[in-house]
Motif scaffolding. Structure first.
Motif, PDB file in Angstrom:
ATOM      1  N   GLY A 249       0.814  -1.206   0.000  1.00  0.00           N
ATOM      2  CA  GLY A 249       0.000   0.000   0.000  1.00  0.00           C
ATOM      3  C   GLY A 249       0.848   1.257   0.000  1.00  0.00           C
ATOM      4  N   ALA A 250       0.167   2.372   0.144  1.00  0.00           N
ATOM      5  CA  ALA A 250       0.819   3.678   0.296  1.00  0.00           C
ATOM      6  C   ALA A 250       0.004   4.453   1.330  1.00  0.00           C
ATOM      7  N   LYS A 284     -11.933   5.115  -5.710  1.00  0.00           N
ATOM      8  CA  LYS A 284     -11.659   5.351  -7.135  1.00  0.00           C
ATOM      9  C   LYS A 284     -10.395   6.182  -7.339  1.00  0.00           C
ATOM     10  N   ALA A 285     -10.094   7.052  -6.380  1.00  0.00           N
ATOM     11  CA  ALA A 285      -8.915   7.916  -6.509  1.00  0.00           C
ATOM     12  C   ALA A 285      -7.644   7.269  -5.987  1.00  0.00           C
ATOM     13  N   TYR A 286      -7.775   6.117  -5.325  1.00  0.00           N
ATOM     14  CA  TYR A 286      -6.643   5.546  -4.597  1.00  0.00           C
ATOM     15  C   TYR A 286      -5.832   4.529  -5.374  1.00  0.00           C
ATOM     16  N   ILE A 307     -12.537  -3.466   0.859  1.00  0.00           N
ATOM     17  CA  ILE A 307     -12.764  -2.380  -0.087  1.00  0.00           C
ATOM     18  C   ILE A 307     -14.229  -1.953  -0.115  1.00  0.00           C
ATOM     19  N   LEU A 308     -15.120  -2.822   0.353  1.00  0.00           N
ATOM     20  CA  LEU A 308     -16.552  -2.569   0.284  1.00  0.00           C
ATOM     21  C   LEU A 308     -17.071  -1.730   1.444  1.00  0.00           C
ATOM     22  N   ASP A 337      -4.794   7.122   6.672  1.00  0.00           N
ATOM     23  CA  ASP A 337      -5.685   6.485   5.709  1.00  0.00           C
ATOM     24  C   ASP A 337      -4.924   5.323   5.081  1.00  0.00           C
ATOM     25  N   ARG A 338      -5.366   4.104   5.363  1.00  0.00           N
ATOM     26  CA  ARG A 338      -4.642   2.895   4.955  1.00  0.00           C
ATOM     27  C   ARG A 338      -5.131   2.336   3.616  1.00  0.00           C
ATOM     28  N   ARG A 339      -6.019   3.048   2.954  1.00  0.00           N
ATOM     29  CA  ARG A 339      -6.611   2.508   1.736  1.00  0.00           C
ATOM     30  C   ARG A 339      -5.791   2.715   0.462  1.00  0.00           C
ATOM     31  N   PRO A 340      -5.029   3.798   0.288  1.00  0.00           N
ATOM     32  CA  PRO A 340      -4.330   3.977  -0.995  1.00  0.00           C
ATOM     33  C   PRO A 340      -3.407   2.804  -1.349  1.00  0.00           C
ATOM     34  N   SER A 341      -3.405   2.451  -2.625  1.00  0.00           N
ATOM     35  CA  SER A 341      -2.574   1.349  -3.100  1.00  0.00           C
ATOM     36  C   SER A 341      -1.141   1.814  -3.333  1.00  0.00           C
ATOM     37  N   SER A 342      -0.240   0.868  -3.424  1.00  0.00           N
ATOM     38  CA  SER A 342       1.175   1.190  -3.610  1.00  0.00           C
ATOM     39  C   SER A 342       1.424   1.913  -4.927  1.00  0.00           C
TER      40      SER A 342
END
Length: 361
Positions: A249-250, A284-286, A307-308, A337-342
């Motif tokens: 993640g990022a 959608k932005a992550y 993700i849901l 915020d732990r959701r953004p992808s790498s």
């Protein structure tokens, strides 16, 4: 498969030690049409640039970067940030650029222009960011670096922040990258081995506003260039190995001036409430494919949320938003915020967080 690694850097040093006179090499860097790939080329300047205005607008073949048609391929590079070059050193520079089409409109993957406008609107909030960039080393055949060619390493557990040749793969690359970032003036704040073997993380920040995206993109470029010298591939895939292995993640740490002051917890909680109501737009932005990449990572397992669903909690690495325990205890600080992808675009990530929490968009 190690062809790149077989060139002799000792031979290269023989030529790189030659004096270059007063002329300077400027490496122009830009984001290609995939939204996650980086490209670069070098321009000779007649002297050391002292400010951005000394760097000319340049162009490139956008049709070869998924950004233009071959019949109208000229795409333009507008310099936006300059860094000392850790590869050529001396007065040579790295130049981060925005990409623009023939009609002077930003390319589709030029998110920086809009991000900068948002940061200007929100500057009174003094938004700070720190991003934890996870990534994975691969051999040039796509196999994780250091893994057995006909099998797998032992289960996850002993690799996170580990030492020792049986648990850590690629530290030389990590150390070289760290030093290059320090040389370039990037606000790198740390690094560590991650949960999956051959997976690492470096942290950039805290930085304010647009600097987060700028520094992270150039830190990624430097990582790619350093790993190239070692003949190793850097993957930002958010789930490079299927099975019982952590993804990448990022995680984005975020605060405003109000959050960082005494009593800031109420502002942190208000921001989390706003984030909870905009979960889908943030997903959608992550990642650059509007959540499709993160679907493989955000499963609710391996230290991720689903993700849901949106969730938050103190010290909870399985939540969408984590409040660090020390922040909860002292009553002010920041959220993670732990959701953004790498493979996220940090301009998109920081922009949507500020729009939601500061501007109410």
């Amino acid at each position: 498969m190690q062809n790149n690694a077989q060139t002799s850097k000792a031979v290269l040093d023989r030529y790189m030690s030659l004096p270059q006179g007063t002329r300077v090499q400027a490496t122009y860097i830009w984001i290609d049409g995939t939204g996650q790939g980086l490209r670069s080329k070098t321009k000779t300047l007649e002297g050391k640039p002292g400010k951005l205005e000394d760097l000319p607008i340049w162009n490139y073949d956008g049709s070869s970067c998924h950004q233009a048609e071959g019949s109208n391929s000229d795409t333009y590079l507008h310099p936006v940030k300059m860094y000392p070059c850790p590869f050529r050193r001396g007065d040579n520079v790295l130049v981060l650029c925005e990409a623009y089409k023939y009609n002077k409109e930003p390319t589709k993957t030029n998110k920086r222009k809009d991000c900068l406008a948002v940061m200007e609107k929100a500057k009174e909030h003094k938004p700070w960011f720190g991003i934890e960039q996870e990534y994975t080393f691969l051999d040039q055949d796509g196999h994780p670096f250091g893994w057995p060619k006909n099998g797998f390493p032992g289960p996850q557990g002993p690799y996170y922040c580990a030492v020792g040749a049986s648990r850590v793969y690629g530290r030389d690359i990590v150390e070289a990258h760290y030093r290059c970032c320090l040389y370039a003036g990037i606000k790198i704040s740390g690094t560590n081995a991650e949960v999956m073997p051959a997976q690492w993380e470096f942290q950039v920040g805290p930085t304010e506003g647009i600097d987060m995206g700028d520094d992270l993109w150039v830190a990624r470029y430097i990582m790619e260039r350093v790993a190239e010298d070692f003949g190793v591939v850097v993957s930002l895939d958010p789930k490079p190995m299927v099975g019982d292995w952590n993804g990448a993640g990022a995680h984005c740490n975020f605060s405003t001036k109000a959050m960082r002051e005494v009593g800031g917890m109420k502002h942190i909680e208000a921001a989390i409430e706003k984030l909870s109501k905009n979960h889908d737009s943030h997903i959608k932005a992550y990642d650059p494919n509007e959540g499709k990449d993160n679907e493989r990572r955000l499963t609710g397992a391996h230290e991720t949320s689903s993700i849901l669903d949106f969730s938050s909690g103190v010290a909870n690495r399985g939540a969408s938003i984590r409040i660090p325990r020390e922040v909860s205890a002292q009553g002010y600080g920041y959220l993670e915020d732990r959701r953004p992808s790498s493979n996220c675009d940090p301009y998109s990530v920081t922009m949507v967080i500020v729009k939601t929490t500061c501007l109410g968009d």
